[in-house]
Design a protein around this motif. Sequence first.
Motif, PDB file in Angstrom:
ATOM      1  N   LEU A 101       0.823  -1.210   0.000  1.00 22.83           N
ATOM      2  CA  LEU A 101       0.000   0.000   0.000  1.00 22.83           C
ATOM      3  C   LEU A 101       0.857   1.260   0.000  1.00 22.83           C
ATOM      4  O   LEU A 101       0.508   2.258  -0.640  1.00 22.83           O
ATOM      5  N   ASN A 102       1.969   1.214   0.716  1.00 24.89           N
ATOM      6  CA  ASN A 102       2.869   2.374   0.731  1.00 24.89           C
ATOM      7  C   ASN A 102       3.496   2.610  -0.628  1.00 24.89           C
ATOM      8  O   ASN A 102       3.714   3.763  -1.035  1.00 24.89           O
ATOM      9  N   LEU A 103       3.788   1.541  -1.345  1.00 25.04           N
ATOM     10  CA  LEU A 103       4.326   1.688  -2.696  1.00 25.04           C
ATOM     11  C   LEU A 103       3.305   2.379  -3.604  1.00 25.04           C
ATOM     12  O   LEU A 103       3.659   3.268  -4.382  1.00 25.04           O
ATOM     13  N   THR A 104       2.053   1.980  -3.462  1.00 24.34           N
ATOM     14  CA  THR A 104       0.989   2.604  -4.257  1.00 24.34           C
ATOM     15  C   THR A 104       0.811   4.070  -3.879  1.00 24.34           C
ATOM     16  O   THR A 104       0.675   4.945  -4.745  1.00 24.34           O
ATOM     17  N   ALA A 105       0.829   4.345  -2.567  1.00 21.99           N
ATOM     18  CA  ALA A 105       0.669   5.723  -2.092  1.00 21.99           C
ATOM     19  C   ALA A 105       1.829   6.597  -2.571  1.00 21.99           C
ATOM     20  O   ALA A 105       1.623   7.741  -3.006  1.00 21.99           O
ATOM     21  N   ASN A 106       3.047   6.072  -2.523  1.00 15.56           N
ATOM     22  CA  ASN A 106       4.204   6.839  -2.983  1.00 15.56           C
ATOM     23  C   ASN A 106       4.139   7.106  -4.475  1.00 15.56           C
ATOM     24  O   ASN A 106       4.542   8.174  -4.952  1.00 15.56           O
ATOM     25  N   ARG A 107       3.622   6.128  -5.217  1.00 21.42           N
ATOM     26  CA  ARG A 107       3.478   6.326  -6.665  1.00 21.42           C
ATOM     27  C   ARG A 107       2.475   7.438  -6.951  1.00 21.42           C
ATOM     28  O   ARG A 107       2.709   8.308  -7.799  1.00 21.42           O
ATOM     29  N   LEU A 108       1.345   7.423  -6.236  1.00 26.58           N
ATOM     30  CA  LEU A 108       0.338   8.460  -6.429  1.00 26.58           C
ATOM     31  C   LEU A 108       0.865   9.834  -6.023  1.00 26.58           C
ATOM     32  O   LEU A 108       0.600  10.839  -6.699  1.00 26.58           O
ATOM     33  N   MET A 109       1.618   9.868  -4.932  1.00 29.54           N
ATOM     34  CA  MET A 109       2.183  11.142  -4.501  1.00 29.54           C
ATOM     35  C   MET A 109       3.175  11.667  -5.528  1.00 29.54           C
ATOM     36  O   MET A 109       3.203  12.863  -5.831  1.00 29.54           O
ATOM     37  N   GLY A 110       3.993  10.758  -6.081  1.00 33.05           N
ATOM     38  CA  GLY A 110       4.958  11.165  -7.091  1.00 33.05           C
ATOM     39  C   GLY A 110       4.286  11.724  -8.334  1.00 33.05           C
ATOM     40  O   GLY A 110       4.715  12.734  -8.901  1.00 33.05           O
ATOM     41  N   ARG A 111       3.204  11.084  -8.768  1.00 33.59           N
ATOM     42  CA  ARG A 111       2.478  11.557  -9.951  1.00 33.59           C
ATOM     43  C   ARG A 111       1.802  12.905  -9.667  1.00 33.59           C
ATOM     44  O   ARG A 111       1.730  13.768 -10.552  1.00 33.59           O
TER      45      ARG A 111
END
Length: 228
Positions: A101-111
Motif C-alpha cells: 500500500l505504501n508503494l501505491t501511495a508513494n506512486r500516487l504522490m509522485g504523480r
Amino acid sequence: MAQAKISAKASEAAAAQQQQQQQQQQQCGGQLRGRFYRSTSMADRSSRLLENLDQLELRVEAFRDAASAMEQEKETLLEMIHNIQNSQDMRHISEGEREELNLTANRLMGRTLTVEVSVETIRNAQQQESLQHATKMIDEIVNKLLDDLEDAKMRLMSLYGACTSDVPAGPIDQKFQSVVIGCAIEDQKKIKRRLETLLRNLENSEKSITLLEHQKSSVRQSCNNKQD
C-alpha cells in the motif's frame, strides 16, 4: 468544473463579439463622409475595443480561478495520501500489505507532484511585508509543535479565529488579525487554508495518540487479568 467555467466565459465573450460585429455592419451601411463621421467612428472603435477587453477580463479571471482550484486540489490530494500512509489502519495490517500500500501511495504522490500549478499574486510592498510577517508567526508555532502540542493547537486556533468571519469558538489573536488584514485577498485565503490544514492534522494526531493510549491501557488491563 474549472474547464466548464472557462468555456462558459469564452462563449459569453464570443457572443458579445458577434453582436458587436453586427452593430458595426449596420453602422457601416449608413455611413457619412466628413470630419463628424470620422470622430464618431473613432468613438465606436474605442468602445468596441473596450468591450472586447471587458470580455477578456472575465476570461482571465475565470482562468485564474480555475488554476487556483487546481492548486488547492493538488494540496488536498497530497494531504489525503499522507493521511492514509499515517493512519491507524495502516498500522493494523500485515507488513507485506503495508509495504504494498505504501508503494501505491508513494506512486500516487509522485504523480501528483509532477503537476506544477502556480498562481502568482500581485502585491505591493506593504502586502509583501504583511505576508512575510504572517508566515513567520505561523512558522514559529509550527516549529514548537513537539514541545507542547496542546498549547500549539490553542495558538493556531486563535490565529484561525482571526481569519474567519464566523464567530470564533475561542480567543482571537488581534495582532495576527491586523497583520492578515494588510495582506492581499488571495494571500488571506491561502493563510486561512494553511491554518485549516494544520488544525486538521493536529486533530488527526490527537486521535492517533488517544487511540494508541487506549490500546496500551487495554493491553495492560489484559496482562493484569491474566496475572490475577
